[in-house]
Design a protein around this motif. Structure first.
Motif, PDB file in Angstrom:
ATOM      1  N   ASP A 174       0.833  -1.211   0.000  1.00  0.00           N
ATOM      2  CA  ASP A 174       0.000   0.000   0.000  1.00  0.00           C
ATOM      3  C   ASP A 174       0.865   1.258   0.000  1.00  0.00           C
ATOM      4  OD1 ASP A 174      -2.059  -1.777   0.149  1.00  0.00           O
ATOM      5  OD2 ASP A 174      -3.020  -0.856   1.902  1.00  0.00           O
ATOM      6  N   GLU A 175       1.929   1.233   0.809  1.00  0.00           N
ATOM      7  CA  GLU A 175       2.806   2.407   0.906  1.00  0.00           C
ATOM      8  C   GLU A 175       3.494   2.674  -0.433  1.00  0.00           C
ATOM      9  OE1 GLU A 175       2.607  -0.028   3.222  1.00  0.00           O
ATOM     10  OE2 GLU A 175       1.497   1.277   4.593  1.00  0.00           O
ATOM     11  N   GLN A 176       3.925   1.590  -1.089  1.00  0.00           N
ATOM     12  CA  GLN A 176       4.601   1.771  -2.371  1.00  0.00           C
ATOM     13  C   GLN A 176       3.627   2.282  -3.431  1.00  0.00           C
ATOM     14  OE1 GLN A 176       6.122  -2.261  -2.543  1.00  0.00           O
ATOM     15  NE2 GLN A 176       8.187  -1.601  -2.017  1.00  0.00           N
ATOM     16  N   LEU A 202       1.856   6.850  -6.773  1.00  0.00           N
ATOM     17  CA  LEU A 202       0.761   7.683  -7.297  1.00  0.00           C
ATOM     18  C   LEU A 202       0.731   9.072  -6.672  1.00  0.00           C
ATOM     19  CD1 LEU A 202      -2.177   5.094  -7.483  1.00  0.00           C
ATOM     20  CD2 LEU A 202      -0.626   5.803  -9.302  1.00  0.00           C
ATOM     21  N   ASP A 203       1.740   9.369  -5.881  1.00  0.00           N
ATOM     22  CA  ASP A 203       1.746  10.619  -5.120  1.00  0.00           C
ATOM     23  C   ASP A 203       1.622  11.854  -6.006  1.00  0.00           C
ATOM     24  OD1 ASP A 203       1.849  11.939  -2.692  1.00  0.00           O
ATOM     25  OD2 ASP A 203       3.984  12.365  -2.904  1.00  0.00           O
ATOM     26  N   ALA A 211     -11.381   9.713  -5.259  1.00  0.00           N
ATOM     27  CA  ALA A 211     -11.568   8.288  -5.578  1.00  0.00           C
ATOM     28  C   ALA A 211     -10.366   7.453  -5.116  1.00  0.00           C
ATOM     29  CB  ALA A 211     -11.775   8.115  -7.086  1.00  0.00           C
ATOM     30  N   HIS A 212      -9.579   8.004  -4.213  1.00  0.00           N
ATOM     31  CA  HIS A 212      -8.292   7.375  -3.868  1.00  0.00           C
ATOM     32  C   HIS A 212      -8.408   5.936  -3.379  1.00  0.00           C
ATOM     33  CE1 HIS A 212      -7.801  11.744  -3.648  1.00  0.00           C
ATOM     34  NE2 HIS A 212      -6.596  11.501  -4.114  1.00  0.00           N
ATOM     35  N   LEU A 213      -9.403   5.668  -2.530  1.00  0.00           N
ATOM     36  CA  LEU A 213      -9.488   4.306  -1.986  1.00  0.00           C
ATOM     37  C   LEU A 213      -9.834   3.304  -3.080  1.00  0.00           C
ATOM     38  CD1 LEU A 213     -11.166   4.875   1.495  1.00  0.00           C
ATOM     39  CD2 LEU A 213      -8.770   4.370   0.972  1.00  0.00           C
ATOM     40  N   ARG A 214     -10.721   3.718  -3.985  1.00  0.00           N
ATOM     41  CA  ARG A 214     -11.056   2.813  -5.100  1.00  0.00           C
ATOM     42  C   ARG A 214      -9.854   2.628  -6.023  1.00  0.00           C
ATOM     43  NH1 ARG A 214     -16.183   5.293  -7.661  1.00  0.00           N
ATOM     44  NH2 ARG A 214     -15.758   7.068  -6.339  1.00  0.00           N
ATOM     45  N   ILE A 215      -9.080   3.686  -6.190  1.00  0.00           N
ATOM     46  CA  ILE A 215      -7.884   3.593  -7.037  1.00  0.00           C
ATOM     47  C   ILE A 215      -6.873   2.637  -6.399  1.00  0.00           C
ATOM     48  CG2 ILE A 215      -5.884   4.909  -7.883  1.00  0.00           C
ATOM     49  CD1 ILE A 215      -7.919   7.297  -8.232  1.00  0.00           C
ATOM     50  N   LEU A 216      -6.716   2.751  -5.096  1.00  0.00           N
ATOM     51  CA  LEU A 216      -5.814   1.839  -4.377  1.00  0.00           C
ATOM     52  C   LEU A 216      -6.270   0.385  -4.574  1.00  0.00           C
ATOM     53  CD1 LEU A 216      -3.354   1.837  -2.402  1.00  0.00           C
ATOM     54  CD2 LEU A 216      -5.003   1.974  -0.538  1.00  0.00           C
ATOM     55  N   ARG A 217      -7.573   0.158  -4.439  1.00  0.00           N
ATOM     56  CA  ARG A 217      -8.100  -1.204  -4.646  1.00  0.00           C
ATOM     57  C   ARG A 217      -7.841  -1.663  -6.083  1.00  0.00           C
ATOM     58  NH1 ARG A 217     -12.449   0.173  -1.056  1.00  0.00           N
ATOM     59  NH2 ARG A 217     -13.778   0.861  -2.758  1.00  0.00           N
ATOM     60  N   ALA A 218      -8.005  -0.748  -7.021  1.00  0.00           N
ATOM     61  CA  ALA A 218      -7.802  -1.102  -8.430  1.00  0.00           C
ATOM     62  C   ALA A 218      -6.359  -1.487  -8.700  1.00  0.00           C
ATOM     63  CB  ALA A 218      -8.208   0.079  -9.323  1.00  0.00           C
ATOM     64  N   LEU A 258      -5.867  -4.946  -7.409  1.00  0.00           N
ATOM     65  CA  LEU A 258      -6.539  -5.884  -8.312  1.00  0.00           C
ATOM     66  C   LEU A 258      -5.746  -6.047  -9.609  1.00  0.00           C
ATOM     67  CD1 LEU A 258      -9.013  -7.636  -9.045  1.00  0.00           C
ATOM     68  CD2 LEU A 258     -10.204  -5.529  -9.737  1.00  0.00           C
ATOM     69  N   ALA A 259      -5.195  -4.946 -10.115  1.00  0.00           N
ATOM     70  CA  ALA A 259      -4.381  -5.003 -11.339  1.00  0.00           C
ATOM     71  C   ALA A 259      -3.167  -5.904 -11.127  1.00  0.00           C
ATOM     72  CB  ALA A 259      -3.943  -3.600 -11.747  1.00  0.00           C
ATOM     73  N   ALA A 260      -2.565  -5.820  -9.942  1.00  0.00           N
ATOM     74  CA  ALA A 260      -1.411  -6.682  -9.640  1.00  0.00           C
ATOM     75  C   ALA A 260      -1.846  -8.149  -9.676  1.00  0.00           C
ATOM     76  CB  ALA A 260      -0.828  -6.311  -8.279  1.00  0.00           C
ATOM     77  N   ASP A 261      -3.025  -8.443  -9.085  1.00  0.00           N
ATOM     78  CA  ASP A 261      -3.527  -9.827  -9.087  1.00  0.00           C
ATOM     79  C   ASP A 261      -3.822 -10.303 -10.510  1.00  0.00           C
ATOM     80  OD1 ASP A 261      -3.379  -9.853  -6.379  1.00  0.00           O
ATOM     81  OD2 ASP A 261      -5.530  -9.545  -6.030  1.00  0.00           O
ATOM     82  N   LEU A 262      -4.502  -9.459 -11.284  1.00  0.00           N
ATOM     83  CA  LEU A 262      -4.862  -9.855 -12.655  1.00  0.00           C
ATOM     84  C   LEU A 262      -3.612 -10.061 -13.502  1.00  0.00           C
ATOM     85  CD1 LEU A 262      -7.896  -7.466 -13.407  1.00  0.00           C
ATOM     86  CD2 LEU A 262      -7.980  -9.893 -12.833  1.00  0.00           C
ATOM     87  N   SER A 263      -2.608  -9.196 -13.321  1.00  0.00           N
ATOM     88  CA  SER A 263      -1.364  -9.329 -14.093  1.00  0.00           C
ATOM     89  C   SER A 263      -0.677 -10.638 -13.753  1.00  0.00           C
ATOM     90  CB  SER A 263      -0.405  -8.181 -13.773  1.00  0.00           C
ATOM     91  OG  SER A 263      -0.972  -6.959 -14.109  1.00  0.00           O
ATOM     92  N   GLN A 264      -0.694 -10.977 -12.456  1.00  0.00           N
ATOM     93  CA  GLN A 264      -0.051 -12.224 -12.032  1.00  0.00           C
ATOM     94  C   GLN A 264      -0.772 -13.421 -12.649  1.00  0.00           C
ATOM     95  OE1 GLN A 264      -0.148 -12.958  -7.811  1.00  0.00           O
ATOM     96  NE2 GLN A 264       1.671 -14.225  -7.889  1.00  0.00           N
TER      97      GLN A 264
END
Ligand code: FES
Ligand code: FES
Length: 135
Positions: A99-101, A106-107, A115-122, A125-131
């Motif tokens: 989360d910190e990274q 995105l700083d 929309a920051h919390l949804r962006i963080l979740r996205a 999720l993108a990391a999971d989908l890429s994997q």
């Protein structure tokens, strides 16, 4: 930015501040996310430029794009281009960011809609989908 939008019709990069402050205009220059608003063509040289339009394969959304849609990580969507480009750059060199990274990466991308919390979740999720895609 003007070449991309006005000459090439690539409207993914958004014109926000024009001062390299908001991140809405970001593109991938090689593997680096860079604001395009003040990037002179002469500085690009032979380095490939990828806009949001070129992120996925033809007819197939990039995992980052899929994740932002699935997580509904936008309100007005003005920041989305920069957020997705920055996320794609982040995941290329750090496939499992904390989360910190993610926050640090995105700083320099501003979202006025909160929309920051949804962006963080996205991003996660993108990391999971890429994997999953590379498995
Ligand atoms: S429009 Fe380029 S950083 Fe804001
Ligand atoms: S969703 Fe509106 S600026 Fe981020």
């Amino acid at each position: 930015m003007y070449v991309l939008r006005n000459e090439l019709g690539l409207n993914g990069p958004q014109f926000g501040c024009g001062l390299e402050q908001c991140g809405a205009c970001k593109v991938l220059l090689g593997a680096q996310a860079r604001p395009a608003c003040r990037l002179p063509v002469s500085e690009v040289g032979q380095t490939p430029v990828t806009t949001l339009e070129g992120l996925g394969e033809s007819g197939q959304l990039h995992p980052v794009q899929q994740a932002f849609i699935q997580a509904q990580a936008a309100q007005c969507g003005f920041c989305s281009n920069g957020m997705m480009i920055e996320t794609a750059a982040l995941l290329q060199h750090n496939p499992h960011p904390t989360d910190e990274q993610i926050r640090a990466a995105l700083d320099h991308n501003l979202c006025r809609c909160g929309a920051h919390l949804r962006i963080l979740r996205a991003v996660k999720l993108a990391a999971d989908l890429s994997q999953r895609e590379s498995a």
